[in-house]
Design a protein around this motif. Structure first.
Motif, short mmCIF file in Angstrom:
data_model
loop_
_atom_site.label_atom_id
_atom_site.label_comp_id
_atom_site.label_asym_id
_atom_site.label_seq_id
_atom_site.Cartn_x
_atom_site.Cartn_y
_atom_site.Cartn_z
N TYR A 6 -26.65 -80.06 10.18
CA TYR A 6 -25.19 -80.11 10.25
C TYR A 6 -24.75 -80.16 11.70
CZ TYR A 6 -20.32 -78.62 9.70
OH TYR A 6 -18.96 -78.52 9.75
N HIS A 7 -23.93 -81.16 12.04
CA HIS A 7 -23.43 -81.32 13.40
C HIS A 7 -21.91 -81.37 13.37
CE1 HIS A 7 -27.52 -82.34 14.80
NE2 HIS A 7 -27.62 -83.00 13.66
N ILE A 22 -29.61 -90.62 14.32
CA ILE A 22 -30.19 -89.97 13.14
C ILE A 22 -30.06 -90.93 11.96
CG2 ILE A 22 -30.16 -87.96 11.62
CD1 ILE A 22 -28.70 -86.44 13.83
N GLU A 23 -31.14 -91.54 11.60
CA GLU A 23 -31.11 -92.56 10.55
C GLU A 23 -30.61 -91.98 9.23
OE1 GLU A 23 -34.09 -95.92 8.56
OE2 GLU A 23 -34.86 -94.43 9.99
N ASP A 24 -29.70 -92.72 8.58
CA ASP A 24 -29.14 -92.38 7.27
C ASP A 24 -28.22 -91.15 7.30
OD1 ASP A 24 -30.44 -94.50 6.01
OD2 ASP A 24 -32.23 -93.29 5.64
N SER A 25 -27.81 -90.72 8.50
CA SER A 25 -26.85 -89.61 8.57
C SER A 25 -25.49 -90.07 8.07
CB SER A 25 -26.73 -89.09 10.01
OG SER A 25 -26.33 -90.14 10.89
N LYS A 26 -24.64 -89.12 7.66
CA LYS A 26 -23.34 -89.45 7.08
C LYS A 26 -22.24 -88.68 7.79
CE LYS A 26 -24.88 -92.03 3.65
NZ LYS A 26 -24.58 -93.47 3.58
N LEU A 27 -21.08 -89.34 7.90
CA LEU A 27 -19.88 -88.68 8.42
C LEU A 27 -19.24 -87.85 7.33
CD1 LEU A 27 -18.10 -91.51 10.47
CD2 LEU A 27 -19.35 -89.54 11.38
N VAL A 28 -18.63 -86.73 7.73
CA VAL A 28 -17.81 -85.92 6.83
C VAL A 28 -16.39 -85.90 7.39
CG1 VAL A 28 -17.47 -83.70 5.73
CG2 VAL A 28 -19.78 -84.45 6.27
N ALA A 29 -15.44 -86.40 6.62
CA ALA A 29 -14.04 -86.31 7.00
C ALA A 29 -13.42 -85.18 6.18
CB ALA A 29 -13.33 -87.65 6.77
N GLY A 30 -12.89 -85.50 4.99
CA GLY A 30 -12.43 -84.45 4.09
C GLY A 30 -13.52 -84.00 3.14
N GLY A 31 -14.50 -84.88 2.90
CA GLY A 31 -15.62 -84.54 2.02
C GLY A 31 -15.32 -84.66 0.54
N MET A 32 -14.20 -85.29 0.18
CA MET A 32 -13.80 -85.33 -1.23
C MET A 32 -14.73 -86.18 -2.09
SD MET A 32 -11.18 -83.32 -1.56
CE MET A 32 -12.27 -82.33 -0.54
N THR A 33 -15.37 -87.16 -1.50
CA THR A 33 -16.35 -87.96 -2.24
C THR A 33 -17.77 -87.53 -1.89
OG1 THR A 33 -14.89 -89.88 -2.35
CG2 THR A 33 -17.25 -90.29 -2.61
N LEU A 34 -18.02 -87.29 -0.62
CA LEU A 34 -19.38 -87.00 -0.17
C LEU A 34 -19.93 -85.70 -0.74
CD1 LEU A 34 -21.81 -87.73 1.56
CD2 LEU A 34 -20.70 -86.55 3.48
N ILE A 35 -19.16 -84.63 -0.72
CA ILE A 35 -19.68 -83.33 -1.17
C ILE A 35 -20.07 -83.36 -2.66
CG2 ILE A 35 -19.19 -80.88 -1.41
CD1 ILE A 35 -19.64 -81.93 1.48
N PRO A 36 -19.23 -83.88 -3.56
CA PRO A 36 -19.69 -83.98 -4.96
C PRO A 36 -20.93 -84.85 -5.11
CG PRO A 36 -17.31 -84.25 -4.83
CD PRO A 36 -17.81 -84.27 -3.42
N THR A 37 -21.02 -85.91 -4.28
CA THR A 37 -22.20 -86.77 -4.34
C THR A 37 -23.46 -86.01 -3.94
OG1 THR A 37 -20.83 -88.71 -3.83
CG2 THR A 37 -23.20 -88.93 -3.48
N LEU A 38 -23.34 -85.18 -2.91
CA LEU A 38 -24.48 -84.37 -2.49
C LEU A 38 -24.85 -83.34 -3.55
CD1 LEU A 38 -23.56 -83.62 1.25
CD2 LEU A 38 -25.15 -85.34 0.38
N ARG A 41 -26.87 -84.69 -6.16
CA ARG A 41 -28.11 -85.26 -5.61
C ARG A 41 -28.16 -86.78 -5.76
NH1 ARG A 41 -33.18 -81.09 -5.96
NH2 ARG A 41 -32.04 -79.25 -5.26
N LEU A 42 -26.99 -87.39 -5.70
CA LEU A 42 -26.93 -88.85 -5.70
C LEU A 42 -27.14 -89.41 -4.31
CD1 LEU A 42 -23.91 -89.33 -8.12
CD2 LEU A 42 -26.35 -89.56 -8.63
N ALA A 43 -27.08 -88.53 -3.31
CA ALA A 43 -27.36 -88.89 -1.92
C ALA A 43 -28.03 -87.70 -1.25
CB ALA A 43 -26.08 -89.27 -1.18
N SER A 44 -28.91 -87.97 -0.32
CA SER A 44 -29.59 -86.88 0.39
C SER A 44 -29.78 -87.25 1.86
CB SER A 44 -30.94 -86.57 -0.27
OG SER A 44 -31.72 -87.75 -0.37
N PRO A 45 -28.68 -87.35 2.60
CA PRO A 45 -28.78 -87.69 4.02
C PRO A 45 -29.48 -86.56 4.80
CG PRO A 45 -26.57 -86.99 3.50
CD PRO A 45 -27.29 -87.11 2.19
N PRO A 46 -30.20 -86.92 5.85
CA PRO A 46 -30.88 -85.88 6.63
C PRO A 46 -29.93 -85.06 7.48
CG PRO A 46 -31.19 -88.01 7.65
CD PRO A 46 -30.51 -88.27 6.34
N ALA A 47 -28.73 -85.62 7.75
CA ALA A 47 -27.77 -84.90 8.60
C ALA A 47 -26.35 -85.31 8.24
CB ALA A 47 -28.04 -85.20 10.07
#
Length: 265
Positions: A6-7, A22-38, A41-47
């Motif tokens: 986490y950065h 950092i390959e395949d890392s993802k941005l977090v803005a509000g996280g409304m889509t990304l957090i449920p996806t994580l 386990r539909l996505a597993s970015p390293p960072a």
């Protein structure tokens, strides 16, 4: 949810560098889509690279003929902004219709536009107003930004910093929403400028798109009756558990008429 680094950078160049190094890392803005996806386990970015400390990406400014909204500005702030309500009331109305209060308080305009969900509201506003997406490296016209299902013109390491909207003479938004998610089955944004009318559709297909026949008709007569007889082909529109393609095609005309009504009121 799988472990990840986490950065939380406080400078845009630092965030961009993390994305590219950092390959395949993802941005977090509000996280409304990304957090449920994580969580599913539909996505597993390293960072994850959290943008919440980048204060320069928040806020709304009046530039005269345009208004600029920072990418990290929450939907609720846009909806409640007196500036947006006065200059582009259709955009404030759009923001007020997104999700529920929890989503509107956390979700951001930049996150929504970058994600480009085919049923999200903001892409219709950005395309319908002919806005400019400002990134960490360049400016991209709305007509060239949205490329397809969850696909945009953003390059690796490129971060949306703001969106600049031209102020129209009139603008309105109307959507037929799915009751549970409040995503648009069909959402229509209509904007009238001195030299043209733009009509954008979200929810109906694999991505946001414009309707030239409606734009031409409304350029001649900006009234709901001008587009009442215009029907769009259901070929390529979405059919799912919520609605068939032919019903979505019907809704495009219905909601476009309501969007014009909203603009006139």
């Amino acid at each position: 949810m799988k472990p990840f680094a986490y950065h939380q950078p406080d400078q845009i160049p630092d965030a961009a560098k993390l994305l590219t190094t950092i390959e395949d890392s993802k941005l977090v803005a509000g996280g409304m889509t990304l957090i449920p996806t994580l969580k599913q386990r539909l996505a597993s970015p390293p960072a994850l690279v959290d943008l919440s400390k980048l204060g320069s990406l928040k806020g709304i400014t009046d530039d005269g003929a345009t208004i600029t909204i920072g990418a990290m500005t929450p939907h609720a702030v846009v909806a409640a902004s007196k500036l947006v309500q006065t200059k582009i009331p259709g955009l404030a109305a759009l923001a007020s219709m997104i999700g529920d209060p929890a989503v509107r308080s956390r979700g951001t305009i930049g996150g929504s536009v970058a994600n480009n969900d085919p049923a999200a509201d903001y892409p219709a506003g950005v395309l319908g107003l002919g806005a400019t997406v400002i990134t960490s490296t360049r400016e991209i016209a709305a007509d060239k930004f949205f490329l397809g299902l969850f696909e945009t013109a953003l390059e690796p390491g490129e971060i949306i910093t703001a969106i600049r909207f031209p102020v129209p003479l009139k603008a309105g938004y109307a959507k037929f929403k799915a009751p549970a998610s409040r995503y648009a089955l069909v959402g229509m944004f209509v904007a009238k400028f001195a030299d043209a009318v733009r009509v954008a559709v979200t929810g109906a297909g694999p991505g946001v798109f414009r309707v030239p026949p409606m734009e031409a008709a409304l350029s001649e007569n900006f009234e709901p009756s001008a587009i009442a007889a215009i029907k769009i082909d259901n070929d390529g529109l979405t059919s799912d558990i919520h609605a068939e393609a032919d019903y979505r095609a019907h809704l495009v005309t219905v909601m476009a008429k309501r969007a014009v009504d909203a603009a006139l009121s």
